[in-house]
Design a protein around this motif. Structure first.
Motif, PDB file in Angstrom:
ATOM      1  N   VAL A  60      28.318  43.184  96.825  1.00 31.39           N
ATOM      2  CA  VAL A  60      27.125  42.581  96.218  1.00 31.39           C
ATOM      3  C   VAL A  60      27.405  41.122  95.898  1.00 31.39           C
ATOM      4  O   VAL A  60      28.444  40.799  95.293  1.00 31.39           O
ATOM      5  N   ASP A  61      26.494  40.251  96.288  1.00 30.52           N
ATOM      6  CA  ASP A  61      26.600  38.827  95.956  1.00 30.52           C
ATOM      7  C   ASP A  61      25.817  38.524  94.689  1.00 30.52           C
ATOM      8  O   ASP A  61      24.657  38.935  94.561  1.00 30.52           O
ATOM      9  N   VAL A  62      26.446  37.810  93.762  1.00 29.99           N
ATOM     10  CA  VAL A  62      25.819  37.420  92.500  1.00 29.99           C
ATOM     11  C   VAL A  62      25.865  35.903  92.394  1.00 29.99           C
ATOM     12  O   VAL A  62      26.901  35.278  92.675  1.00 29.99           O
ATOM     13  N   THR A  63      24.744  35.308  91.976  1.00 34.31           N
ATOM     14  CA  THR A  63      24.676  33.856  91.813  1.00 34.31           C
ATOM     15  C   THR A  63      24.478  33.510  90.342  1.00 34.31           C
ATOM     16  O   THR A  63      23.555  34.013  89.695  1.00 34.31           O
ATOM     17  N   LEU A  64      25.347  32.661  89.823  1.00 30.55           N
ATOM     18  CA  LEU A  64      25.214  32.127  88.468  1.00 30.55           C
ATOM     19  C   LEU A  64      24.764  30.678  88.564  1.00 30.55           C
ATOM     20  O   LEU A  64      25.374  29.872  89.278  1.00 30.55           O
ATOM     21  N   GLN A  65      23.691  30.351  87.851  1.00 28.48           N
ATOM     22  CA  GLN A  65      23.249  28.966  87.783  1.00 28.48           C
ATOM     23  C   GLN A  65      24.114  28.198  86.782  1.00 28.48           C
ATOM     24  O   GLN A  65      24.880  28.778  86.017  1.00 28.48           O
ATOM     25  N   LYS A  66      23.990  26.879  86.782  1.00 23.82           N
ATOM     26  CA  LYS A  66      24.797  26.040  85.900  1.00 23.82           C
ATOM     27  C   LYS A  66      24.674  26.482  84.451  1.00 23.82           C
ATOM     28  O   LYS A  66      23.569  26.722  83.960  1.00 23.82           O
ATOM     29  N   GLU A  67      25.828  26.646  83.796  1.00 25.97           N
ATOM     30  CA  GLU A  67      25.986  27.046  82.398  1.00 25.97           C
ATOM     31  C   GLU A  67      25.674  28.527  82.163  1.00 25.97           C
ATOM     32  O   GLU A  67      25.803  28.999  81.042  1.00 25.97           O
ATOM     33  N   GLU A  68      25.269  29.265  83.206  1.00 30.35           N
ATOM     34  CA  GLU A  68      25.171  30.710  83.063  1.00 30.35           C
ATOM     35  C   GLU A  68      26.574  31.306  83.101  1.00 30.35           C
ATOM     36  O   GLU A  68      27.478  30.765  83.748  1.00 30.35           O
ATOM     37  N   LYS A  69      26.748  32.435  82.417  1.00 33.99           N
ATOM     38  CA  LYS A  69      28.076  33.029  82.347  1.00 33.99           C
ATOM     39  C   LYS A  69      28.022  34.500  82.746  1.00 33.99           C
ATOM     40  O   LYS A  69      26.957  35.124  82.795  1.00 33.99           O
ATOM     41  N   LEU A  70      29.206  35.037  83.044  1.00 36.98           N
ATOM     42  CA  LEU A  70      29.368  36.452  83.370  1.00 36.98           C
ATOM     43  C   LEU A  70      30.651  36.936  82.707  1.00 36.98           C
ATOM     44  O   LEU A  70      31.701  36.291  82.835  1.00 36.98           O
ATOM     45  N   THR A  71      30.580  38.062  81.992  1.00 39.46           N
ATOM     46  CA  THR A  71      31.766  38.670  81.379  1.00 39.46           C
ATOM     47  C   THR A  71      32.277  39.769  82.292  1.00 39.46           C
ATOM     48  O   THR A  71      31.528  40.682  82.650  1.00 39.46           O
ATOM     49  N   VAL A  72      33.554  39.677  82.677  1.00 36.90           N
ATOM     50  CA  VAL A  72      34.173  40.657  83.572  1.00 36.90           C
ATOM     51  C   VAL A  72      35.171  41.492  82.779  1.00 36.90           C
ATOM     52  O   VAL A  72      36.110  40.957  82.178  1.00 36.90           O
ATOM     53  N   CYS A  73      34.970  42.804  82.791  1.00 34.29           N
ATOM     54  CA  CYS A  73      35.856  43.738  82.099  1.00 34.29           C
ATOM     55  C   CYS A  73      36.575  44.610  83.122  1.00 34.29           C
ATOM     56  O   CYS A  73      36.030  44.931  84.186  1.00 34.29           O
ATOM     57  N   GLY A  74      37.796  45.015  82.774  1.00 37.10           N
ATOM     58  CA  GLY A  74      38.564  45.903  83.634  1.00 37.10           C
ATOM     59  C   GLY A  74      38.415  47.353  83.218  1.00 37.10           C
ATOM     60  O   GLY A  74      37.414  47.757  82.629  1.00 37.10           O
ATOM     61  N   ASP A  75      39.437  48.148  83.503  1.00 31.73           N
ATOM     62  CA  ASP A  75      39.420  49.585  83.229  1.00 31.73           C
ATOM     63  C   ASP A  75      39.045  49.887  81.778  1.00 31.73           C
ATOM     64  O   ASP A  75      39.543  49.246  80.857  1.00 31.73           O
ATOM     65  N   ILE A  76      38.205  50.902  81.592  1.00 31.18           N
ATOM     66  CA  ILE A  76      37.843  51.398  80.266  1.00 31.18           C
ATOM     67  C   ILE A  76      38.437  52.791  80.038  1.00 31.18           C
ATOM     68  O   ILE A  76      38.876  53.122  78.937  1.00 31.18           O
ATOM     69  N   HIS A  77      38.442  53.619  81.062  1.00 32.73           N
ATOM     70  CA  HIS A  77      39.093  54.936  81.040  1.00 32.73           C
ATOM     71  C   HIS A  77      38.700  55.801  79.835  1.00 32.73           C
ATOM     72  O   HIS A  77      39.548  56.334  79.136  1.00 32.73           O
ATOM     73  N   GLY A  78      37.422  55.910  79.606  1.00 31.15           N
ATOM     74  CA  GLY A  78      36.950  56.837  78.592  1.00 31.15           C
ATOM     75  C   GLY A  78      37.268  56.453  77.161  1.00 31.15           C
ATOM     76  O   GLY A  78      37.107  57.273  76.250  1.00 31.15           O
ATOM     77  N   GLN A  79      37.677  55.217  76.923  1.00 30.94           N
ATOM     78  CA  GLN A  79      37.988  54.755  75.567  1.00 30.94           C
ATOM     79  C   GLN A  79      36.725  54.148  74.955  1.00 30.94           C
ATOM     80  O   GLN A  79      36.585  52.925  74.843  1.00 30.94           O
ATOM     81  N   TYR A  80      35.827  55.020  74.546  1.00 35.32           N
ATOM     82  CA  TYR A  80      34.488  54.605  74.134  1.00 35.32           C
ATOM     83  C   TYR A  80      34.494  53.631  72.967  1.00 35.32           C
ATOM     84  O   TYR A  80      33.746  52.647  72.959  1.00 35.32           O
ATOM     85  N   TYR A  81      35.327  53.883  71.996  1.00 35.11           N
ATOM     86  CA  TYR A  81      35.317  53.044  70.800  1.00 35.11           C
ATOM     87  C   TYR A  81      35.851  51.640  71.092  1.00 35.11           C
ATOM     88  O   TYR A  81      35.455  50.669  70.436  1.00 35.11           O
ATOM     89  N   ASP A  82      36.722  51.525  72.083  1.00 29.55           N
ATOM     90  CA  ASP A  82      37.162  50.200  72.519  1.00 29.55           C
ATOM     91  C   ASP A  82      36.075  49.502  73.325  1.00 29.55           C
ATOM     92  O   ASP A  82      35.943  48.276  73.265  1.00 29.55           O
ATOM     93  N   LEU A  83      35.269  50.267  74.073  1.00 27.80           N
ATOM     94  CA  LEU A  83      34.104  49.685  74.748  1.00 27.80           C
ATOM     95  C   LEU A  83      33.136  49.108  73.719  1.00 27.80           C
ATOM     96  O   LEU A  83      32.633  47.981  73.878  1.00 27.80           O
ATOM     97  N   CYS A  84      32.889  49.865  72.656  1.00 26.17           N
ATOM     98  CA  CYS A  84      31.995  49.362  71.596  1.00 26.17           C
ATOM     99  C   CYS A  84      32.555  48.094  70.966  1.00 26.17           C
ATOM    100  O   CYS A  84      31.797  47.175  70.601  1.00 26.17           O
ATOM    101  N   ASN A  85      33.871  48.028  70.853  1.00 27.03           N
ATOM    102  CA  ASN A  85      34.497  46.834  70.294  1.00 27.03           C
ATOM    103  C   ASN A  85      34.276  45.621  71.191  1.00 27.03           C
ATOM    104  O   ASN A  85      34.076  44.498  70.703  1.00 27.03           O
ATOM    105  N   ILE A  86      34.298  45.820  72.496  1.00 26.02           N
ATOM    106  CA  ILE A  86      33.984  44.721  73.421  1.00 26.02           C
ATOM    107  C   ILE A  86      32.581  44.191  73.151  1.00 26.02           C
ATOM    108  O   ILE A  86      32.354  42.974  73.078  1.00 26.02           O
ATOM    109  N   PHE A  87      31.633  45.115  72.980  1.00 25.20           N
ATOM    110  CA  PHE A  87      30.261  44.685  72.702  1.00 25.20           C
ATOM    111  C   PHE A  87      30.147  44.012  71.332  1.00 25.20           C
ATOM    112  O   PHE A  87      29.320  43.113  71.148  1.00 25.20           O
TER     113      PHE A  87
END
Length: 505
Positions: A232-259
């Motif tokens: 999939v190709d994704v385009t970010l315009q100037k000053e737009e951002k993207l947060t990239v996360c790696g493995d979560i492996h069912g660690q729900y409470y750590d996922l909530c901490n990311i948010f």
């Protein structure tokens, strides 16, 4: 605890013996034992990479010991280097065929690689030597059940291309919501931001989403994935951002901490999660339903990449299948498998940053168009481009090497450089490996590993991290975080019974 030349993650130093004053074999053994004891300390402190290096030094001094190889095999198992663990256990057995722990280690490695028949042979060897050992007999019995189950599944399996999709048989109108249900409900107009906030809190409080709404999320997200290419190709315009996360492996409470740290997903705050959402951690159902829910809510601004754990074999062994069956029943697991098959395999940001779960390919000359054209609607094959995207790992050495995991390959900085040059890319982001700091830059900064499950499996002591990319420069900014507290449910709580047994890992 008790203790491959080629299987270590560090260079074998092989201690030089002073030629002017040759050492006796007892002196050599004593020196090797010192390395082993130091390695054992690191192992107990969960410094598994350092333990591997010290066991390697012990082996370099005295390579005749089965214990050193078996101990290093155990450390590789903790690092999920199953290929290396298998080789080490085999070397231990070659050094001492009566050393029972080596058979346990090799069986563990075989199990982790989904090779149940050879695992069964090793458990059988243990039982023959120790027929009264209850633990050994139990492992043999459980592994035997798996082998028989797999044979039965193969016997009744139909061609997956001829199989009717689960989605076609689901009628939401026939799934009633009890009047006593007080959890979140998807409005008639579809998933909203308020629903997602309520869902997150419901799961934090260890309550379930009604199966009607779980099925609804799966139906909606499958439609979205179905219409996406494999790359999939994704385009970010100037000053737009993207947060990239790696493995979560069912660690729900750590996922909530990311948010909490980075705010909830929105059109203005897009995310990409780079595979291995499930397995090992005991809240994989909660993780995947939240991620799929956000994909339905923000289809153009929330992105998900398939990992090697979004596959049937991994889910059967490492907990997701058991968890889904426990919380929702077996039919839903089949549907999850169907949806996982449609997950994209890679993303490309602004034509400059390629993101996949595993890494680059064993074959030269692979292009982005090759990735776009992969027929991904299936369980991954044991080799080839699709397998590599899910399983491969980087190495420090030039060229390619055999996989430490026993699947796909390892690739060096020259391979990365050539691939980037051929495809007009700046760098690669991948996940797939625990990193002590939550991330690591390799291959002259052209390859980044990001891992977002802190204190992985409640035992690794690592930080988690995520990456922020901002256009137009897309220079990676790293945010690290520690694990947060979670309810008293251990990792692997829903995993296959053999994987949970003492002495396996």
């Amino acid at each position: 605890m008790e203790g491959m030349e080629s299987a270590g993650t560090c260079v074998d130093p092989k201690q030089k013996i002073d030629n002017a004053c040759p050492e006796s074999e007892e002196d050599i053994k004593q020196k090797a034992e010192q390395f082993k004891e130091e390695a054992n300390k690191h192992f107990k402190e969960k410094n598994y990479e350092d333990a591997v290096c010290l066991y390697t030094q012990a082996i370099g001094v005295y390579p005749k010991s089965a214990v050193y190889y078996a101990n290093r095999s155990f450390a590789h198992l903790r690092l999920e280097n199953y290929g290396y663990a298998l080789e080490d256990a085999t070397r231990a057995i070659e050094n001492d065929r009566k050393y029972i722990k080596a058979y346990y280690r090799r069986a563990s490695a075989y199990m982790s690689l989904g090779k149940f028949k050879p695992a069964l042979r090793d458990f059988e060897a243990v039982v023959k030597v120790k027929p009264k050992d209850k633990d050994a007999k139990l492992k043999y019995t459980e592994c035997s059940k798996i082998v028989k189950q797999k044979a039965f599944e193969r016997a009744i399996a139909c061609n997956e291309y001829d199989k009717k999709p689960i989605a076609d048989s689901i009628n939401l109108d026939t799934i009633s919501v009890e009047s006593t249900y007080d959890g979140p409900k998807i409005p008639d107009a579809g998933i909203t931001a308020d629903f997602m906030k309520e869902l997150i809190e419901t799961f934090k409080n260890q309550k379930k989403l009604h199966k009607r709404y779980a099925y609804q999320i799966l139906l909606e997200v499958k439609k979205i994935f179905f219409n996406l290419p494999s790359l999939v190709d994704v385009t970010l315009q100037k000053e737009e951002k993207l947060t990239v996360c790696g493995d979560i492996h069912g660690q729900y409470y750590d996922l909530c901490n990311i948010f909490d740290l980075n705010q909830l997903p929105s059109k203005e705050n897009p995310y990409l999660f780079n595979g291995d959402f499930v397995d090992r951690g005991s809240w994989s159902v909660e993780v995947i339903l939240v991620l799929f829910g956000f994909k339905v809510l923000y289809p153009e601004h929330f992105h998900l990449v398939r990992g090697n754990h979004e596959t049937d074999n991994m889910n059967q062994m490492y907990g997701f299948e058991g968890e889904v069956k426990q919380k929702y029943g077996g039919n839903m697991m089949e549907f999850f498998s169907e949806v996982f098959n449609w997950l994209p395999l890679a993303y490309c940001v602004n034509g400059k940053v390629l993101i996949m779960h595993g890494g680059l390919c064993e074959e030269d000359g692979i292009t982005l168009n090759d990735l776009r054209s992969i027929d991904r609607n299936r369980q991954p094959p044991e080799s080839g481009t699709m397998c590599d995207l899910l399983w491969s790992d980087p190495q420090m050495q030039q060229g390619r090497g055999r996989s430490k995991r026993g699947v796909s390959c390892q690739f060096g900085p020259d391979i990365t450089s050539k691939f980037l040059q051929d495809n007009g890319l700046d760098y690669v982001i991948r996940s797939h490996e625990v990193k002590h700091e939550g991330y690591e830059e390799q291959h002259n900064g052209k390859l980044i590993t990001i891992f977002s499950a802190p204190n992985y499996c409640d035992q690794m002591g690592n930080k988690g991290a995520f990456i922020t990319l901002e256009a137009p420069h897309l220079k990676p900014k790293f945010t690290q975080f520690q694990a947060v507290k979670h309810p008293e449910i251990q990792p692997m709580a829903y995993a296959n019974s053999v994987m949970r047994m003492p002495g396996m890992f």
